[in-house]
Enzyme design. Structure first.
Site, mmCIF file in Angstrom:
data_model
loop_
_atom_site.group_PDB
_atom_site.id
_atom_site.type_symbol
_atom_site.label_atom_id
_atom_site.label_comp_id
_atom_site.label_asym_id
_atom_site.label_seq_id
_atom_site.Cartn_x
_atom_site.Cartn_y
_atom_site.Cartn_z
ATOM 1 N N LYS A 175 2.826 8.431 -0.143
ATOM 2 C CA LYS A 175 3.798 8.380 0.951
ATOM 3 C C LYS A 175 5.170 7.887 0.486
ATOM 4 C CE LYS A 175 1.566 10.021 4.468
ATOM 5 N NZ LYS A 175 1.967 11.351 4.996
ATOM 6 N N TYR B 283 -2.825 6.455 -0.979
ATOM 7 C CA TYR B 283 -2.041 6.872 0.180
ATOM 8 C C TYR B 283 -0.623 6.304 0.121
ATOM 9 C CZ TYR B 283 -0.940 7.408 5.196
ATOM 10 O OH TYR B 283 -0.362 7.719 6.399
#
Length: 304
Positions: free
Chosen positions: A169, A165
């Site tokens: 991001k 993640y």
């Protein structure tokens, strides 16, 4: 006149949480909205459903707005192009893309599987590229357009158990900057928001210890709609001179986040050896080292 009057917006992952609130806010600001959501679980596994998107559409229409639902996945090139095509088919144009769709497959790094890595990268990073790239053809032709990408302090700062993640991001920040640079001459803007909110994406945060429970209670006070005004503004013509920036929205606070720039330097005209680096360069640079902290340690005060 409403801030987004006459605009057409695509909001991915708009079946709930932050995405839904952004879609609702953009509709109230005058935009026609493509509500994209596959209606899957937080992990992206299991059955899909049009119901979450239909619920968002119904709220928009109850408030006098216009919306269509799209259930294509952002994680596939052809599918992402269908998302953009649905805006053209329904409303004749596209002016705004909000890349919000996301899943989580949290796992400590040394146990993370290739499947857990790829699934999150595919939705967040590849999905942001696919949808943005599909819209870019229309933005270029009409010499206008605005991208709003959802990044995260997990990538900007760091967090435990989120290598997939966090990498995705932070990659989105670089993607946004590249879009801003490449498409500036076509009147196209691209910015990022790191949202703070208690939603399905944060509901998996552990709350076992008293410290963890206190953190979760703070997060619960930051409701998803707090992020929507900034997204609406960045998508509007009033933000026509803002591009390549990274913002964070935290309850009633708005932050401009820094981006990587040289912090300190060490120079030696004769060049360096490993030994000289150890003896001179590292002591000179050490005071500028970034600590191994996490998002919650940097944003350590209570939201206001």
């Amino acid at each position: 006149m409403p801030m987004l009057d006459g605009k057409v917006a695509i909001v991915t992952g708009a079946g709930g949480g932050i995405g839904r609130e952004i879609a609702l806010a953009m509709a109230l600001a005058g935009a026609k909205v493509v509500v994209n959501d596959i209606g899957a679980s937080l992990t992206g596994l299991g059955e899909t459903s049009a119901t979450p998107g239909e619920q968002t559409k119904a709220i928009i229409e109850q408030r006098g707005g216009a919306a269509v639902v799209n259930t294509d996945s952002v994680s596939d090139w052809d599918s992402a192009r269908r998302i953009v095509a649905s805006a053209i088919d329904a409303f004749g144009r596209v002016d705004i893309v909000v890349n919000n769709a996301g899943i989580l497959r949290d796992q400590i790094f040394h146990k993370m599987t290739p499947e857990e890595w790829r699934a999150v990268i595919d939705v967040h990073l590849n999905g942001s590229f696919y949808v943005s790239r599909a819209a870019a053809e229309h933005f270029r032709a009409q010499s206008s357009g605005a991208y709003v990408h959802m990044t995260s302090t997990s990538g900007l700062i760091g967090n435990f158990g989120q290598a997939n993640y966090s990498a995705a991001k932070l990659g989105i920040v670089a993607l946004s900057k590249s879009i801003a640079l490449d498409m500036q001459r076509f009147g196209v803007r691209s910015n990022c928001i790191a949202p703070f909110a208690w939603s399905r994406m944060t509901s998996s945060i552990p709350a076992e210890t008293p410290e963890q429970q206190a953190r979760v209670e703070k997060l619960k006070r930051m409701t998803p709609e707090k992020n929507a005004p900034l997204a609406v503004f960045l998508a509007s013509d009033q933000a026509k001179d803002i591009s390549g920036q990274v913002f964070a929205a935290r309850n009633n606070e708005i932050f401009l986040m820094t981006q990587s720039r040289p912090a300190r330097s060490a120079h030696r005209s004769e060049g360096w050896t490993p030994e000289l680096i150890a003896e001179h360069a590292m002591p000179a640079l050490r005071s500028g080292f970034m600590p191994l902290d996490r998002s919650g340690e940097v944003f350590s005060w209570d939201p206001v």
